[in-house]
Design a protein around this motif. Sequence first.
Motif, PDB file in Angstrom:
ATOM      1  N   PHE A  86     -11.155 -46.021  -5.927  1.00 12.25           N
ATOM      2  CA  PHE A  86      -9.800 -46.507  -6.193  1.00 12.25           C
ATOM      3  C   PHE A  86      -9.434 -46.358  -7.662  1.00 12.25           C
ATOM      4  CE2 PHE A  86     -10.554 -48.447  -2.102  1.00 12.25           C
ATOM      5  CZ  PHE A  86      -9.317 -48.343  -1.497  1.00 12.25           C
ATOM      6  N   ALA A  87     -10.401 -46.577  -8.561  1.00 11.15           N
ATOM      7  CA  ALA A  87     -10.118 -46.422  -9.991  1.00 11.15           C
ATOM      8  C   ALA A  87      -9.742 -44.981 -10.312  1.00 11.15           C
ATOM      9  CB  ALA A  87     -11.327 -46.861 -10.811  1.00 11.15           C
ATOM     10  N   GLY A  88     -10.524 -44.031  -9.801  1.00  4.43           N
ATOM     11  CA  GLY A  88     -10.216 -42.622 -10.039  1.00  4.43           C
ATOM     12  C   GLY A  88      -8.900 -42.216  -9.423  1.00  4.43           C
ATOM     13  N   ALA A  89      -8.621 -42.742  -8.216  1.00  3.25           N
ATOM     14  CA  ALA A  89      -7.362 -42.415  -7.547  1.00  3.25           C
ATOM     15  C   ALA A  89      -6.168 -42.947  -8.334  1.00  3.25           C
ATOM     16  CB  ALA A  89      -7.360 -42.988  -6.130  1.00  3.25           C
ATOM     17  N   ILE A  90      -6.296 -44.158  -8.888  1.00  3.95           N
ATOM     18  CA  ILE A  90      -5.197 -44.725  -9.679  1.00  3.95           C
ATOM     19  C   ILE A  90      -4.914 -43.848 -10.895  1.00  3.95           C
ATOM     20  CG2 ILE A  90      -4.553 -46.650 -11.188  1.00  3.95           C
ATOM     21  CD1 ILE A  90      -6.006 -48.493  -9.198  1.00  3.95           C
TER      22      ILE A  90
ATOM     23  N   ALA B 117      -7.599 -35.930 -16.878  1.00  2.00           N
ATOM     24  CA  ALA B 117      -7.559 -36.950 -15.826  1.00  2.00           C
ATOM     25  C   ALA B 117      -8.529 -36.614 -14.696  1.00  2.00           C
ATOM     26  CB  ALA B 117      -6.137 -37.083 -15.293  1.00  2.00           C
ATOM     27  N   GLN B 118      -8.581 -35.348 -14.304  1.00  2.00           N
ATOM     28  CA  GLN B 118      -9.473 -34.939 -13.223  1.00  2.00           C
ATOM     29  C   GLN B 118     -10.933 -35.070 -13.619  1.00  2.00           C
ATOM     30  OE1 GLN B 118      -8.088 -30.971 -12.388  1.00  2.00           O
ATOM     31  NE2 GLN B 118      -6.035 -31.689 -11.829  1.00  2.00           N
ATOM     32  N   ILE B 119     -11.247 -34.704 -14.847  1.00  2.00           N
ATOM     33  CA  ILE B 119     -12.620 -34.853 -15.342  1.00  2.00           C
ATOM     34  C   ILE B 119     -12.988 -36.333 -15.410  1.00  2.00           C
ATOM     35  CG2 ILE B 119     -14.094 -34.573 -17.374  1.00  2.00           C
ATOM     36  CD1 ILE B 119     -12.569 -31.930 -17.905  1.00  2.00           C
ATOM     37  N   GLY B 120     -12.039 -37.153 -15.872  1.00  2.00           N
ATOM     38  CA  GLY B 120     -12.285 -38.593 -15.909  1.00  2.00           C
ATOM     39  C   GLY B 120     -12.567 -39.163 -14.534  1.00  2.00           C
TER      40      GLY B 120
ATOM     41  N   LEU C 101     -15.985 -40.976 -13.226  1.00  2.00           N
ATOM     42  CA  LEU C 101     -15.989 -42.277 -12.557  1.00  2.00           C
ATOM     43  C   LEU C 101     -16.739 -42.194 -11.228  1.00  2.00           C
ATOM     44  CD1 LEU C 101     -12.308 -43.492 -13.147  1.00  2.00           C
ATOM     45  CD2 LEU C 101     -14.385 -44.591 -14.006  1.00  2.00           C
ATOM     46  N   MET C 102     -16.493 -41.138 -10.487  1.00  2.00           N
ATOM     47  CA  MET C 102     -17.147 -40.952  -9.201  1.00  2.00           C
ATOM     48  C   MET C 102     -18.664 -40.849  -9.359  1.00  2.00           C
ATOM     49  SD  MET C 102     -16.392 -37.990  -6.335  1.00  2.00           S
ATOM     50  CE  MET C 102     -17.441 -36.676  -6.970  1.00  2.00           C
ATOM     51  N   ALA C 103     -19.100 -40.083 -10.361  1.00  2.00           N
ATOM     52  CA  ALA C 103     -20.530 -39.834 -10.536  1.00  2.00           C
ATOM     53  C   ALA C 103     -21.255 -41.003 -11.193  1.00  2.00           C
ATOM     54  CB  ALA C 103     -20.728 -38.556 -11.359  1.00  2.00           C
ATOM     55  N   LEU C 104     -20.687 -41.528 -12.295  1.00  2.00           N
ATOM     56  CA  LEU C 104     -21.399 -42.515 -13.100  1.00  2.00           C
ATOM     57  C   LEU C 104     -21.221 -43.942 -12.599  1.00  2.00           C
ATOM     58  CD1 LEU C 104     -20.640 -41.055 -16.645  1.00  2.00           C
ATOM     59  CD2 LEU C 104     -22.684 -40.736 -15.232  1.00  2.00           C
ATOM     60  N   TRP C 105     -20.035 -44.279 -12.106  1.00  2.00           N
ATOM     61  CA  TRP C 105     -19.791 -45.630 -11.610  1.00  2.00           C
ATOM     62  C   TRP C 105     -19.987 -45.701 -10.099  1.00  2.00           C
ATOM     63  CZ3 TRP C 105     -14.409 -48.505 -11.657  1.00  2.00           C
ATOM     64  CH2 TRP C 105     -14.614 -49.842 -11.267  1.00  2.00           C
ATOM     65  N   GLY C 106     -19.419 -44.744  -9.399  1.00  2.00           N
ATOM     66  CA  GLY C 106     -19.520 -44.778  -7.943  1.00  2.00           C
ATOM     67  C   GLY C 106     -20.858 -44.327  -7.402  1.00  2.00           C
TER      68      GLY C 106
END
Length: 353
Positions: free
Chosen positions: A77-81, A103-106, A110-115
Amino acid sequence: MGQMQFVASGLFGFFVTALLIAHLIPIARRVDLVDRPGGRKCHANPTPLIGGVAMFIGFALAVLTLEVPLSPFKALFAGAIVLVVVGVLDDHRDLSARSRFVAQIGAGLLMALWGGVLLADLGYLLSNQLWVLGLLAIPVTVFATVGVINATNMIDGLDGLAASLVLVTIGALMLVAWHGAATTELGILTVLAGVTLGFLVFNLRRRGPALVFMGDAGSMFLGFVLVWFLVAFTQGSDRLMAPTTALWLFALPLIDTFQVIIKRAAQGRSPFSADRAHCHHVLQDAGLSRRQTLAAMVGLALAAAAAGLAGHWLAVPEPWMLGGFLTFTAMIAVGLRHAPRLIPSRPRAFDLD
């Protein structure tokens, strides 16, 4: 939880998305959040770019109705926002390509490091040895994220096309999740299917042009959610499918992007320059109507997804699946090259749909 509850949440997402679009259309016109005709664009009237916003809000609200643990999906959800906000700004103000890439790299980080959704390996591509990525896992994950997001964006050039191809991938992922007893993932994917259908009601009409477009906000949102599950399903000791299967489930956008980039690079142009090199452009220029082009593209996507699922359930070796995918890609490339000779020409004046 019964699967009927997932269906109910999907229907809720469908109706919320549809209602939001209906109410956001006049607002979008008022704030000039519209795609104006001109240049290579085929639509005749300014069209609101609020499909992505409506889908994201419908998705977020409908997911909350699922009785499943959502903590593992905070990064989703964070990445999608991030992507939806940047996408809306781009739809309204035409941001630079660099801003979109940041934005896409961010979102990928987020997907890799947080998710924790990370491409740690590429499966058994060419042998019985697992291709472990090691230190390359994070950059390859980010590259895959940016690639899928942009492939979804680049295929969005015909009413109903991007959303229809996304639905093919969602449907295939739902079957994989159902077969693998991935309950939470199945519920979220069901909601995503519902909101995508809610958008299609306004984007792919039986008569007349689209009432709304998804915009960059929509294509980046859908691409990000897809890559999340395409990666998540292919990793870990209890993976639901092989990485090569993911290629088949998202085949048409990947193949289209690949062949476009190759053509532009051969001509010494930027991969993101404007032209009519996309598959749907080639088919239309060869003589197919818009509806026929859409049907052909969706038909190919369905065939590819069916082949991927069949190979997955029949336990076809991954090198064979990779070879089959490369052969399928080559067949499409050859078909596009000879499309003008294979498709009977017809007067463009009769392309009324």
